[in-house]
Scaffold this active site. Structure first.
Site, mmCIF file in Angstrom:
data_model
loop_
_atom_site.group_PDB
_atom_site.id
_atom_site.type_symbol
_atom_site.label_atom_id
_atom_site.label_comp_id
_atom_site.label_asym_id
_atom_site.label_seq_id
_atom_site.Cartn_x
_atom_site.Cartn_y
_atom_site.Cartn_z
ATOM 1 C CG ASN A 106 -16.817 50.502 60.508
ATOM 2 O OD1 ASN A 106 -15.648 50.234 60.244
ATOM 3 N ND2 ASN A 106 -17.141 51.380 61.437
ATOM 4 C CB SER A 137 -19.669 48.042 68.418
ATOM 5 O OG SER A 137 -19.518 48.950 69.501
ATOM 6 C CE1 TYR A 150 -16.701 51.688 65.268
ATOM 7 C CE2 TYR A 150 -18.293 51.851 67.062
ATOM 8 C CZ TYR A 150 -17.247 51.199 66.450
ATOM 9 O OH TYR A 150 -16.739 50.049 67.013
ATOM 10 C CE LYS A 154 -18.188 48.406 64.230
ATOM 11 N NZ LYS A 154 -17.462 47.256 63.637
#
Length: 257
Positions: A106, A137, A150, A154
């Site tokens: 990511n 995101s 996560y 981001k």
């Protein structure tokens, strides 16, 4: 910016949002579309070719965690078409129990791909400028308690992209850097999500988020194509519930000179 006659490299172009964006972009008479993905879907690539036979479509099996693979894949693009005009960094996973894998795909892979591409796109070096769109995101703008890893990845994409979107860099390179933030979208990212949360007791808040309203990937992909064409350096856009919105970030600190 019209993308007609341009060369586009799309990392993660066979994912749901990425593929829908590719389907939209290819109707714009691109010169070429390079689809970089770890997924191998020849039927999907063939379908792209059939949408607009005037655009040359190339597929590259791409490992974003390998700097050598990134370097070679982008060099192959230059060898084939000389210029990269658009780079979209769209690879991403949700798997908080595997911290290194999440960050490598990511964030670190996105950074390495961007840094490898910039000298190839720089108008004062080998390129003619263009646009880089990094997919973050809404959880790169707001906390995501069920998926803290996560979310951290981001937030990293957001900080990296906003930093490269400084007007100083754009003046030198001619490369606009834009951040695109999908809201909750109906994609496989949500599959088996109960096993992907940060902690076991993240499930209660995670399931509440997972059952909130989503949008279709077709809508999000069309928004992404629109953002590419806007070439709005330093900008942040949210695609949420069928609406594309430009974000004005809060400024909490500025240096004193």
């Amino acid at each position: 910016m019209s993308v007609a006659g341009k060369n586009v490299v799309f990392v993660g172009g066979l994912g749901f949002i990425g593929y829908e964006a590719c389907k939209t972009l290819i109707t714009r008479d691109l010169a070429s579309l390079f689809v970089f993905d770890i997924l191998d879907k020849p039927e999907a690539v063939k379908a792209l070719e059939e949408i607009n036979p005037k655009t040359k479509v190339y597929y590259t099996k791409f490992d974003i965690t390998s700097k050598d693979n990134i370097k070679q894949s982008l060099a192959d693009v230059i060898a084939k078409v000389q210029y990269i005009d658009v780079l979209v960094n769209g690879a991403g996973i949700l798997n908080d129990p595997n911290v290194e894998w999440t960050m490598n795909i990511n964030l670190i892979g996105l950074i390495n791909t961007t840094l490898e591409a910039i000298p190839l796109m720089d108008k004062n070096k080998k390129g003619r400028g263009g646009v880089i769109v990094n997919i973050a995101s809404v959880l790169g703008l707001e906390p995501g308690p069920p998926a803290a890893i996560y979310c951290a990845s981001k937030f990293g994409v957001m900080g990296f992209s906003r930093s490269l979107g400084d007007p100083h860099y754009y003046e030198h390179t001619g490369i606009a850097v834009v951040t695109f933030c999908p809201g909750l979208t109906d994609t496989p990212l949500k599959n088996n999500v109960a096993t992907k949360y940060t902690f076991d007791y993240s499930k209660e808040i995670g399931e509440k988020l997972n059952h909130s309203k989503t949008q279709k990937p077709e809508v999000c992909g069309a928004h992404l194509a629109q953002v590419i064409e806007l070439r709005d350096n330093g900008a942040i856009y949210i695609s949420n519930q069928g609406t594309l919105t430009k974000v004005k970030p809060s400024v909490y600190w500025e240096p004193t000179y």
